[in-house]
Design a protein around this motif. Structure first.
Motif, PDB file in Angstrom:
ATOM      1  N   ILE A 175      34.943  36.415  49.194  1.00  0.00           N
ATOM      2  CA  ILE A 175      35.429  37.502  48.350  1.00  0.00           C
ATOM      3  C   ILE A 175      34.273  38.291  47.759  1.00  0.00           C
ATOM      4  CG2 ILE A 175      36.632  37.991  46.182  1.00  0.00           C
ATOM      5  CD1 ILE A 175      38.558  35.714  46.879  1.00  0.00           C
ATOM      6  N   ALA A 176      33.203  37.613  47.356  1.00  0.00           N
ATOM      7  CA  ALA A 176      32.043  38.300  46.787  1.00  0.00           C
ATOM      8  C   ALA A 176      31.408  39.239  47.811  1.00  0.00           C
ATOM      9  CB  ALA A 176      31.026  37.282  46.292  1.00  0.00           C
ATOM     10  N   ILE A 177      31.291  38.784  49.050  1.00  0.00           N
ATOM     11  CA  ILE A 177      30.736  39.637  50.107  1.00  0.00           C
ATOM     12  C   ILE A 177      31.646  40.830  50.345  1.00  0.00           C
ATOM     13  CG2 ILE A 177      30.130  39.745  52.554  1.00  0.00           C
ATOM     14  CD1 ILE A 177      29.368  36.746  52.309  1.00  0.00           C
ATOM     15  N   ASN A 178      32.945  40.587  50.403  1.00  0.00           N
ATOM     16  CA  ASN A 178      33.927  41.648  50.609  1.00  0.00           C
ATOM     17  C   ASN A 178      33.821  42.697  49.508  1.00  0.00           C
ATOM     18  OD1 ASN A 178      36.532  43.066  50.640  1.00  0.00           O
ATOM     19  ND2 ASN A 178      37.238  41.475  52.051  1.00  0.00           N
ATOM     20  N   LYS A 179      33.797  42.255  48.275  1.00  0.00           N
ATOM     21  CA  LYS A 179      33.703  43.184  47.141  1.00  0.00           C
ATOM     22  C   LYS A 179      32.439  44.029  47.212  1.00  0.00           C
ATOM     23  CE  LYS A 179      36.216  40.717  43.476  1.00  0.00           C
ATOM     24  NZ  LYS A 179      36.066  40.035  42.171  1.00  0.00           N
ATOM     25  N   LYS A 180      31.316  43.381  47.472  1.00  0.00           N
ATOM     26  CA  LYS A 180      30.044  44.086  47.507  1.00  0.00           C
ATOM     27  C   LYS A 180      30.000  45.094  48.642  1.00  0.00           C
ATOM     28  CE  LYS A 180      25.043  43.271  47.580  1.00  0.00           C
ATOM     29  NZ  LYS A 180      23.979  42.235  47.632  1.00  0.00           N
ATOM     30  N   LYS A 181      30.566  44.711  49.777  1.00  0.00           N
ATOM     31  CA  LYS A 181      30.541  45.573  50.959  1.00  0.00           C
ATOM     32  C   LYS A 181      31.423  46.806  50.787  1.00  0.00           C
ATOM     33  CE  LYS A 181      30.702  43.440  54.909  1.00  0.00           C
ATOM     34  NZ  LYS A 181      31.219  42.697  56.096  1.00  0.00           N
ATOM     35  N   LEU A 182      32.586  46.644  50.173  1.00  0.00           N
ATOM     36  CA  LEU A 182      33.580  47.716  50.160  1.00  0.00           C
ATOM     37  C   LEU A 182      33.593  48.494  48.852  1.00  0.00           C
ATOM     38  CD1 LEU A 182      36.498  45.935  52.014  1.00  0.00           C
ATOM     39  CD2 LEU A 182      34.726  47.424  52.934  1.00  0.00           C
ATOM     40  N   ASN A 183      33.621  47.794  47.725  1.00  0.00           N
ATOM     41  CA  ASN A 183      33.576  48.467  46.416  1.00  0.00           C
ATOM     42  C   ASN A 183      34.532  49.649  46.364  1.00  0.00           C
ATOM     43  OD1 ASN A 183      32.735  48.987  43.795  1.00  0.00           O
ATOM     44  ND2 ASN A 183      31.073  50.339  44.455  1.00  0.00           N
ATOM     45  N   ASP A 184      35.803  49.402  46.692  1.00  0.00           N
ATOM     46  CA  ASP A 184      36.789  50.483  46.787  1.00  0.00           C
ATOM     47  C   ASP A 184      37.934  50.215  45.817  1.00  0.00           C
ATOM     48  OD1 ASP A 184      39.077  52.144  47.817  1.00  0.00           O
ATOM     49  OD2 ASP A 184      37.578  52.687  49.307  1.00  0.00           O
ATOM     50  N   THR A 185      38.330  51.233  45.078  1.00  0.00           N
ATOM     51  CA  THR A 185      39.366  51.068  44.072  1.00  0.00           C
ATOM     52  C   THR A 185      40.753  50.889  44.688  1.00  0.00           C
ATOM     53  OG1 THR A 185      39.589  53.474  43.908  1.00  0.00           O
ATOM     54  CG2 THR A 185      38.107  52.385  42.352  1.00  0.00           C
ATOM     55  N   LYS A 186      40.910  51.157  45.983  1.00  0.00           N
ATOM     56  CA  LYS A 186      42.206  50.917  46.622  1.00  0.00           C
ATOM     57  C   LYS A 186      42.522  49.430  46.685  1.00  0.00           C
ATOM     58  CE  LYS A 186      42.526  54.948  49.704  1.00  0.00           C
ATOM     59  NZ  LYS A 186      42.594  55.359  51.126  1.00  0.00           N
ATOM     60  N   ILE A 187      41.486  48.606  46.590  1.00  0.00           N
ATOM     61  CA  ILE A 187      41.731  47.178  46.608  1.00  0.00           C
ATOM     62  C   ILE A 187      42.237  46.796  45.220  1.00  0.00           C
ATOM     63  CG2 ILE A 187      40.792  44.884  47.032  1.00  0.00           C
ATOM     64  CD1 ILE A 187      38.761  46.139  48.878  1.00  0.00           C
ATOM     65  N   PHE A 188      43.530  46.695  45.134  1.00  0.00           N
ATOM     66  CA  PHE A 188      44.202  46.518  43.857  1.00  0.00           C
ATOM     67  C   PHE A 188      43.884  45.163  43.230  1.00  0.00           C
ATOM     68  CE2 PHE A 188      48.152  45.229  41.587  1.00  0.00           C
ATOM     69  CZ  PHE A 188      48.130  46.185  40.592  1.00  0.00           C
ATOM     70  N   ASP A 189      43.730  44.169  44.082  1.00  0.00           N
ATOM     71  CA  ASP A 189      43.596  42.830  43.530  1.00  0.00           C
ATOM     72  C   ASP A 189      42.954  41.897  44.548  1.00  0.00           C
ATOM     73  OD1 ASP A 189      43.906  40.689  41.798  1.00  0.00           O
ATOM     74  OD2 ASP A 189      45.947  40.266  42.449  1.00  0.00           O
ATOM     75  N   TYR A 190      41.921  41.181  44.138  1.00  0.00           N
ATOM     76  CA  TYR A 190      41.378  40.069  44.922  1.00  0.00           C
ATOM     77  C   TYR A 190      41.909  38.773  44.319  1.00  0.00           C
ATOM     78  CZ  TYR A 190      37.785  42.837  47.368  1.00  0.00           C
ATOM     79  OH  TYR A 190      37.116  43.729  48.166  1.00  0.00           O
ATOM     80  N   GLN A 191      42.313  37.862  45.188  1.00  0.00           N
ATOM     81  CA  GLN A 191      42.806  36.576  44.713  1.00  0.00           C
ATOM     82  C   GLN A 191      42.159  35.455  45.521  1.00  0.00           C
ATOM     83  OE1 GLN A 191      47.090  36.462  44.871  1.00  0.00           O
ATOM     84  NE2 GLN A 191      47.323  38.418  43.818  1.00  0.00           N
ATOM     85  N   GLN A 192      41.602  34.483  44.819  1.00  0.00           N
ATOM     86  CA  GLN A 192      41.079  33.296  45.491  1.00  0.00           C
ATOM     87  C   GLN A 192      42.201  32.278  45.559  1.00  0.00           C
ATOM     88  OE1 GLN A 192      37.551  31.567  43.796  1.00  0.00           O
ATOM     89  NE2 GLN A 192      37.519  29.878  45.277  1.00  0.00           N
ATOM     90  N   VAL A 193      42.755  32.104  46.742  1.00  0.00           N
ATOM     91  CA  VAL A 193      43.945  31.270  46.937  1.00  0.00           C
ATOM     92  C   VAL A 193      43.768  30.448  48.204  1.00  0.00           C
ATOM     93  CG1 VAL A 193      46.439  31.250  47.320  1.00  0.00           C
ATOM     94  CG2 VAL A 193      45.441  32.962  45.798  1.00  0.00           C
ATOM     95  N   ASP A 194      44.103  29.182  48.141  1.00  0.00           N
ATOM     96  CA  ASP A 194      44.152  28.322  49.318  1.00  0.00           C
ATOM     97  C   ASP A 194      45.401  28.687  50.117  1.00  0.00           C
ATOM     98  OD1 ASP A 194      44.307  26.311  51.207  1.00  0.00           O
ATOM     99  OD2 ASP A 194      44.830  24.745  49.779  1.00  0.00           O
ATOM    100  N   LEU A 195      45.211  29.214  51.329  1.00  0.00           N
ATOM    101  CA  LEU A 195      46.353  29.687  52.100  1.00  0.00           C
ATOM    102  C   LEU A 195      47.252  28.562  52.586  1.00  0.00           C
ATOM    103  CD1 LEU A 195      44.924  32.676  54.149  1.00  0.00           C
ATOM    104  CD2 LEU A 195      46.444  32.707  52.183  1.00  0.00           C
ATOM    105  N   PHE A 196      46.762  27.345  52.583  1.00  0.00           N
ATOM    106  CA  PHE A 196      47.622  26.239  52.977  1.00  0.00           C
ATOM    107  C   PHE A 196      48.658  25.920  51.897  1.00  0.00           C
ATOM    108  CE2 PHE A 196      43.800  25.468  55.568  1.00  0.00           C
ATOM    109  CZ  PHE A 196      44.398  25.484  56.819  1.00  0.00           C
ATOM    110  N   SER A 197      48.364  26.288  50.659  1.00  0.00           N
ATOM    111  CA  SER A 197      49.326  26.070  49.578  1.00  0.00           C
ATOM    112  C   SER A 197      49.878  27.392  49.024  1.00  0.00           C
ATOM    113  CB  SER A 197      48.680  25.279  48.440  1.00  0.00           C
ATOM    114  OG  SER A 197      47.543  25.964  47.930  1.00  0.00           O
ATOM    115  N   TRP A 198      49.464  28.519  49.594  1.00  0.00           N
ATOM    116  CA  TRP A 198      49.906  29.843  49.148  1.00  0.00           C
ATOM    117  C   TRP A 198      51.424  29.988  49.231  1.00  0.00           C
ATOM    118  CZ3 TRP A 198      51.715  33.486  53.025  1.00  0.00           C
ATOM    119  CH2 TRP A 198      52.081  34.734  52.496  1.00  0.00           C
ATOM    120  N   GLN A 199      51.984  30.611  48.200  1.00  0.00           N
ATOM    121  CA  GLN A 199      53.402  30.958  48.191  1.00  0.00           C
ATOM    122  C   GLN A 199      53.532  32.430  47.808  1.00  0.00           C
ATOM    123  OE1 GLN A 199      55.957  29.121  49.121  1.00  0.00           O
ATOM    124  NE2 GLN A 199      54.827  27.191  49.381  1.00  0.00           N
TER     125      GLN A 199
END
Length: 229
Positions: free
Chosen positions: A90-114
């Motif tokens: 997520i940190a790399i993604n944020k630094k690379k893109l830095n775009d306000t269209k990205i409404f929300d970053y969430q650190q979530v384990d996709l195996f337990s994601w609902q």
């Protein structure tokens, strides 16, 4: 959490700083001018198919990683929710893109994601192949729940091709569900890697409720688009 999933999580956490080398054909992934060009030509097919979806309001990207495909989704969506299990990704993604269209970053384990919200488009790339066969139907059912009526899912993943991976990786059996992977420092991990045939992926998407189509490029990629009616 089962041992294989734990090891896979450790692998991708450790791989975050070198993940882009795979996609951009750098270092151990450089297969020479001709094969690299074949790779990027097929990537262009994927990008074109994704852009053909057209403009949408809300997008959920699962396993957003370092932003390789998030930057393509920015061309489509007014608001993007980007989910990944790893803070480093997520940190790399944020630094690379830095775009306000990205409404929300969430650190979530996709195996337990609902899913708690529905979106016009749910997108994920090179993730389904890492979901264990025992969990894949449940995962796709959750994806279906995350798509609003008349919304879409778009999936990109790998075809079995020895030149798609690092030069020091050796895979011989496309029906195996595990692979041994190396990092640049030589450390090895075992991960899930399932190569879907188009008819199998189509069947799985249809079973959970999508009206879907599945295509392959000549060598490297499989991709699917599904609509929730």
């Amino acid at each position: 959490m089962i041992k294989e999933v734990q090891e896979q999580i450790a692998y991708y956490n450790a791989r975050s700083q070198e993940y882009d080398e795979w996609f951009y054909r750098i270092g151990r992934y450089d297969r020479g001018l001709e094969q690299n060009q074949r790779w990027f030509d097929e990537v262009d097919i994927l990008k074109s198919a994704l852009q053909n979806i057209g403009k949408v309001n809300s997008i959920l990207e699962l396993a957003c990683g370092t932003g390789i495909w998030t930057q393509e989704l920015l061309k489509l969506g007014a608001r993007i929710t980007a989910i990944d299990a790893f803070a480093e990704m997520i940190a790399i993604n944020k630094k690379k893109l830095n775009d306000t269209k990205i409404f929300d970053y969430q650190q979530v384990d996709l195996f337990s994601w609902q899913p708690t919200t529905q979106y016009d488009l749910v997108f994920f790339s090179f993730w389904l192949s890492h979901v264990s066969p025992a969990q894949v139907d449940e995962f796709l059912t959750k994806v279906y729940r995350a798509v609003r009526p008349d919304g879409k899912v778009f999936i990109i993943d790998s075809c079995f091709d020895a030149t798609s991976t690092a030069k020091d990786h050796f895979f011989e059996n496309e029906k195996a569900i595990y692979q041994r992977r190396k990092l640049n420092n030589g450390q090895e991990y075992q991960i899930y890697k399932i190569y879907y045939q188009p008819n199998v992926l189509l069947d799985k998407l249809t079973q959970v409720g999508f009206q879907a189509s599945v295509k392959q490029t000549n060598n490297y990629f499989i991709y699917a688009e599904g609509m929730k009616l």
